[in-house]
Each structure stands twice: as C-alpha cells, then as structure tokens.
Design a protein around this motif. Structure first.
Motif, PDB file in Angstrom:
ATOM      1  N   LYS A  73      29.391  -8.188 -41.731  1.00  0.00           N
ATOM      2  CA  LYS A  73      29.317  -9.591 -42.152  1.00  0.00           C
ATOM      3  C   LYS A  73      28.874  -9.724 -43.603  1.00  0.00           C
ATOM      4  N   ARG A  74      28.128  -8.740 -44.087  1.00  0.00           N
ATOM      5  CA  ARG A  74      27.744  -8.759 -45.493  1.00  0.00           C
ATOM      6  C   ARG A  74      28.951  -8.523 -46.402  1.00  0.00           C
ATOM      7  N   ARG A  75      29.960  -7.831 -45.876  1.00  0.00           N
ATOM      8  CA  ARG A  75      31.110  -7.431 -46.682  1.00  0.00           C
ATOM      9  C   ARG A  75      32.309  -8.356 -46.532  1.00  0.00           C
ATOM     10  N   LEU A  76      32.196  -9.337 -45.648  1.00  0.00           N
ATOM     11  CA  LEU A  76      33.327 -10.235 -45.434  1.00  0.00           C
ATOM     12  C   LEU A  76      32.874 -11.689 -45.477  1.00  0.00           C
ATOM     13  N   ALA A  77      33.851 -12.564 -45.516  1.00  0.00           N
ATOM     14  CA  ALA A  77      33.616 -14.000 -45.384  1.00  0.00           C
ATOM     15  C   ALA A  77      34.623 -14.530 -44.381  1.00  0.00           C
ATOM     16  N   TYR A  78      34.190 -15.494 -43.572  1.00  0.00           N
ATOM     17  CA  TYR A  78      35.058 -16.080 -42.560  1.00  0.00           C
ATOM     18  C   TYR A  78      35.104 -17.584 -42.743  1.00  0.00           C
ATOM     19  N   GLY A 136      38.798 -32.976 -46.493  1.00  0.00           N
ATOM     20  CA  GLY A 136      39.243 -32.084 -47.556  1.00  0.00           C
ATOM     21  C   GLY A 136      38.102 -31.589 -48.414  1.00  0.00           C
ATOM     22  N   MET A 137      37.128 -32.448 -48.698  1.00  0.00           N
ATOM     23  CA  MET A 137      35.970 -32.043 -49.493  1.00  0.00           C
ATOM     24  C   MET A 137      35.135 -31.026 -48.742  1.00  0.00           C
ATOM     25  N   LYS A 138      34.980 -31.221 -47.435  1.00  0.00           N
ATOM     26  CA  LYS A 138      34.243 -30.241 -46.631  1.00  0.00           C
ATOM     27  C   LYS A 138      34.956 -28.892 -46.639  1.00  0.00           C
ATOM     28  N   GLN A 139      36.277 -28.937 -46.587  1.00  0.00           N
ATOM     29  CA  GLN A 139      37.054 -27.695 -46.623  1.00  0.00           C
ATOM     30  C   GLN A 139      36.852 -26.970 -47.952  1.00  0.00           C
ATOM     31  N   LYS A 140      36.849 -27.719 -49.038  1.00  0.00           N
ATOM     32  CA  LYS A 140      36.611 -27.124 -50.348  1.00  0.00           C
ATOM     33  C   LYS A 140      35.223 -26.501 -50.417  1.00  0.00           C
ATOM     34  N   LEU A 141      34.220 -27.207 -49.903  1.00  0.00           N
ATOM     35  CA  LEU A 141      32.850 -26.691 -49.918  1.00  0.00           C
ATOM     36  C   LEU A 141      32.746 -25.393 -49.128  1.00  0.00           C
ATOM     37  N   ALA A 142      33.403 -25.349 -47.974  1.00  0.00           N
ATOM     38  CA  ALA A 142      33.376 -24.139 -47.149  1.00  0.00           C
ATOM     39  C   ALA A 142      34.061 -22.970 -47.857  1.00  0.00           C
ATOM     40  N   ILE A 143      35.126 -23.252 -48.598  1.00  0.00           N
ATOM     41  CA  ILE A 143      35.814 -22.199 -49.353  1.00  0.00           C
ATOM     42  C   ILE A 143      34.907 -21.653 -50.449  1.00  0.00           C
ATOM     43  N   ILE A 144      34.237 -22.549 -51.170  1.00  0.00           N
ATOM     44  CA  ILE A 144      33.312 -22.108 -52.228  1.00  0.00           C
ATOM     45  C   ILE A 144      32.189 -21.262 -51.623  1.00  0.00           C
ATOM     46  N   ALA A 145      31.664 -21.704 -50.484  1.00  0.00           N
ATOM     47  CA  ALA A 145      30.599 -20.947 -49.820  1.00  0.00           C
ATOM     48  C   ALA A 145      31.069 -19.550 -49.426  1.00  0.00           C
ATOM     49  N   ALA A 146      32.321 -19.448 -49.014  1.00  0.00           N
ATOM     50  CA  ALA A 146      32.861 -18.146 -48.611  1.00  0.00           C
ATOM     51  C   ALA A 146      32.983 -17.183 -49.782  1.00  0.00           C
ATOM     52  N   LEU A 147      33.158 -17.712 -50.974  1.00  0.00           N
ATOM     53  CA  LEU A 147      33.355 -16.868 -52.157  1.00  0.00           C
ATOM     54  C   LEU A 147      32.048 -16.491 -52.850  1.00  0.00           C
ATOM     55  N   LEU A 148      30.945 -17.143 -52.495  1.00  0.00           N
ATOM     56  CA  LEU A 148      29.698 -17.011 -53.259  1.00  0.00           C
ATOM     57  C   LEU A 148      29.156 -15.596 -53.335  1.00  0.00           C
ATOM     58  N   HIS A 149      29.210 -14.842 -52.233  1.00  0.00           N
ATOM     59  CA  HIS A 149      28.592 -13.506 -52.238  1.00  0.00           C
ATOM     60  C   HIS A 149      29.580 -12.403 -52.607  1.00  0.00           C
ATOM     61  N   GLU A 150      30.748 -12.805 -53.126  1.00  0.00           N
ATOM     62  CA  GLU A 150      31.789 -11.864 -53.542  1.00  0.00           C
ATOM     63  C   GLU A 150      32.114 -10.856 -52.445  1.00  0.00           C
ATOM     64  N   PRO A 151      32.633 -11.319 -51.322  1.00  0.00           N
ATOM     65  CA  PRO A 151      32.980 -10.406 -50.225  1.00  0.00           C
ATOM     66  C   PRO A 151      34.160  -9.514 -50.606  1.00  0.00           C
ATOM     67  N   GLU A 158      43.751 -21.050 -40.720  1.00  0.00           N
ATOM     68  CA  GLU A 158      44.407 -22.283 -41.182  1.00  0.00           C
ATOM     69  C   GLU A 158      43.680 -22.903 -42.381  1.00  0.00           C
ATOM     70  N   PRO A 159      43.560 -22.166 -43.482  1.00  0.00           N
ATOM     71  CA  PRO A 159      42.759 -22.656 -44.611  1.00  0.00           C
ATOM     72  C   PRO A 159      43.357 -23.839 -45.360  1.00  0.00           C
ATOM     73  N   PHE A 160      44.648 -24.112 -45.202  1.00  0.00           N
ATOM     74  CA  PHE A 160      45.276 -25.184 -45.972  1.00  0.00           C
ATOM     75  C   PHE A 160      45.241 -26.538 -45.272  1.00  0.00           C
ATOM     76  N   VAL A 161      44.767 -26.550 -44.033  1.00  0.00           N
ATOM     77  CA  VAL A 161      44.697 -27.809 -43.293  1.00  0.00           C
ATOM     78  C   VAL A 161      43.700 -28.754 -43.969  1.00  0.00           C
ATOM     79  N   GLY A 162      44.126 -29.972 -44.241  1.00  0.00           N
ATOM     80  CA  GLY A 162      43.233 -30.973 -44.819  1.00  0.00           C
ATOM     81  C   GLY A 162      43.137 -30.967 -46.324  1.00  0.00           C
ATOM     82  N   LEU A 163      43.818 -30.013 -46.975  1.00  0.00           N
ATOM     83  CA  LEU A 163      43.763 -29.958 -48.432  1.00  0.00           C
ATOM     84  C   LEU A 163      44.917 -30.750 -49.039  1.00  0.00           C
ATOM     85  N   ASP A 164      44.622 -31.490 -50.104  1.00  0.00           N
ATOM     86  CA  ASP A 164      45.685 -32.188 -50.815  1.00  0.00           C
ATOM     87  C   ASP A 164      46.490 -31.171 -51.629  1.00  0.00           C
ATOM     88  N   PRO A 165      47.638 -31.548 -52.167  1.00  0.00           N
ATOM     89  CA  PRO A 165      48.493 -30.587 -52.881  1.00  0.00           C
ATOM     90  C   PRO A 165      47.784 -29.861 -54.024  1.00  0.00           C
TER      91      PRO A 165
END
Length: 239
Positions: A73-78, A136-151, A158-165
């Motif tokens: 879990k330290r090496r990945l993001a979900y 969509g904003m919550k989805q963006k926040l979750a994506i940023i959180a997933a990238l924070l520790h550089e997994p 389904e990462p594109f659900v709820g995102l605008d173009p």
C-alpha cells in the motif's frame, strides 16, 4: 510492477475472478475492460489489499500483497469508482491528512499540492469544505490525493466518471506523464474510445475470466476496441 498469478476470488461459492494471470510492467498504461459484474472491481480491490482472495498471488513491485499488504500500500495508490471523502474537512485538510499518512514532508506536499491543484483547476477551492464540492471536484481531489506520495503503481476504478471534458483531458495528461516517468497504471473503464487512444495495453475480462490481453494494437488488430469487445461478448471466446 504488478504481477497477478492465478488469482481466484469467490463469493458464497460463486467465482467472481477465476485463475487470472496478468503482468503490468513499469511504464505501462493498461486498460481493464468488461461488462458490469465481470470482476474488474474485485480484481482491483484484491490488488491493493482491500479484498482477500482465495487462491493465487499478487505482487506489487516484487512485494507479495498476501504477505506484506502494508508495504504494498505504500507503493501504490487506489482510486475507487466512488471515493469516500470526509465532508467535514476542507480540501487542503484532507490532502494534508493523506500526506501525513504517507509521511510526505511539508516541502514536498506543498509543492505537489500546488502542482496538481493547479493542473486540475482545484487550487482556489481547497479552502472550501469537501461537503460543498460537486462530484467532479471530489473526483479531482481524490486523484490529487492518490498522486501525493508518488506511488509506483496506480489502480483506478472508472476514473473518468464525473469529470468534465477539461478535467478528463488533464487526467489523461497526468496518466501519460506518470507512466513516462516509469510508473504503471491499471484502470477499469467503460469508455472504450478513451482506452483505445490512451493505453498501450488492454485486458478484457468476461465472467471473471481473462479472454484477451496484450498490446492495444495486437488485441485490436484492424478493428476498433469496441468491435473486438462486442465480438468477445457475443461469442464467449476465451484465450
């Protein structure tokens, strides 16, 4: 980066995933497609240690998920299909909370939050309560959180659900950049056009079984990915 060996998972005696074998190497961006109930989410949850499995082995960067789930879990993001965030927190409080969990330094988190917040156009909203965010904003926040520790590996459901173009385009750009730097991404999607254009590899699941897997051009051949997928669904063809 991700090695799935003979993964089997059952619910009440009914197989959800059957003898699944799949290897994803550093730098690869792999789409995971299949009908609803095919076993995609179950597979992703097994890979990140959320779901226990009945048989087989899963390795993340050479580490066994079964033997050392914490290190994996330290090496990945979900990123689940419906991220459960804390509505009482502000966006920045949530990101700081995630950074604390992974031991990201103050300097690193500040730089990465600014970088990804600006990329997704969320920086001006980080001081707001998450409860006031749109889906969509919550989805963006979750994506940023997933990238924070550089997994090293990112698993997405389904990462594109709820995102605008625009946000969808930004996510594709970040995914490509992540893999170009040696990371690996394995994500489920129903948007076959996105998978076809974005990914270099694809895995197709049908009733818990892998029916086709390989380089996108090889799997697709002279057809579109949609045509290949529909043909496999109609014929029930297996590997």
């Amino acid at each position: 980066m991700l090695k799935i060996e003979h993964l089997t998972k059952t619910y009440g005696g009914k197989p959800a995933v059957q003898d699944l074998c799949l290897h994803i190497r550093p730098g690869e961006l792999c789409a995971f497609i299949g009908h609803n109930g095919a076993g995609k989410t179950t597979t992703l949850k097994c890979c990140c240690g959320i779901q226990q499995f009945d048989a087989g082995e899963i390795y993340v960067d050479g580490i066994s998920v079964r033997d050392d789930p914490l290190e994996c879990k330290r090496r990945l993001a979900y990123l689940p299909d419906d991220p459960q965030l804390y509505d009482y927190m502000t966006g920045i409080q949530y990101l700081d909370f995630i950074a604390d969990i992974f031991g990201v330094s103050a300097a690193q988190r500040a730089q990465r939050i600014r970088q990804y917040g600006d990329a997704f156009g969320l920086t001006p909203d980080l001081a707001q309560s998450i409860g006031a965010y749109s889906h969509g904003m919550k989805q963006k926040l979750a994506i940023i959180a997933a990238l924070l520790h550089e997994p090293k590996l990112i698993l997405m459901d389904e990462p594109f659900v709820g995102l605008d173009p625009l946000a969808s385009h930004q996510l594709k750009t970040q995914m490509k950049a992540f893999c170009a730097q040696g990371g690996a991404i394995f994500f489920s999607t129903h948007v076959l056009e996105v998978a076809e254009k974005l990914c270099d590899r694809v895995a197709i699941l049908r009733k818990g079984q892998l029916v086709r897997e390989g380089a996108m051009e090889q799997v697709r051949g002279d057809d579109t990915l949609e045509e290949v997928f529909l043909e496999l669904e109609d014929t029930g063809e297996a590997l």
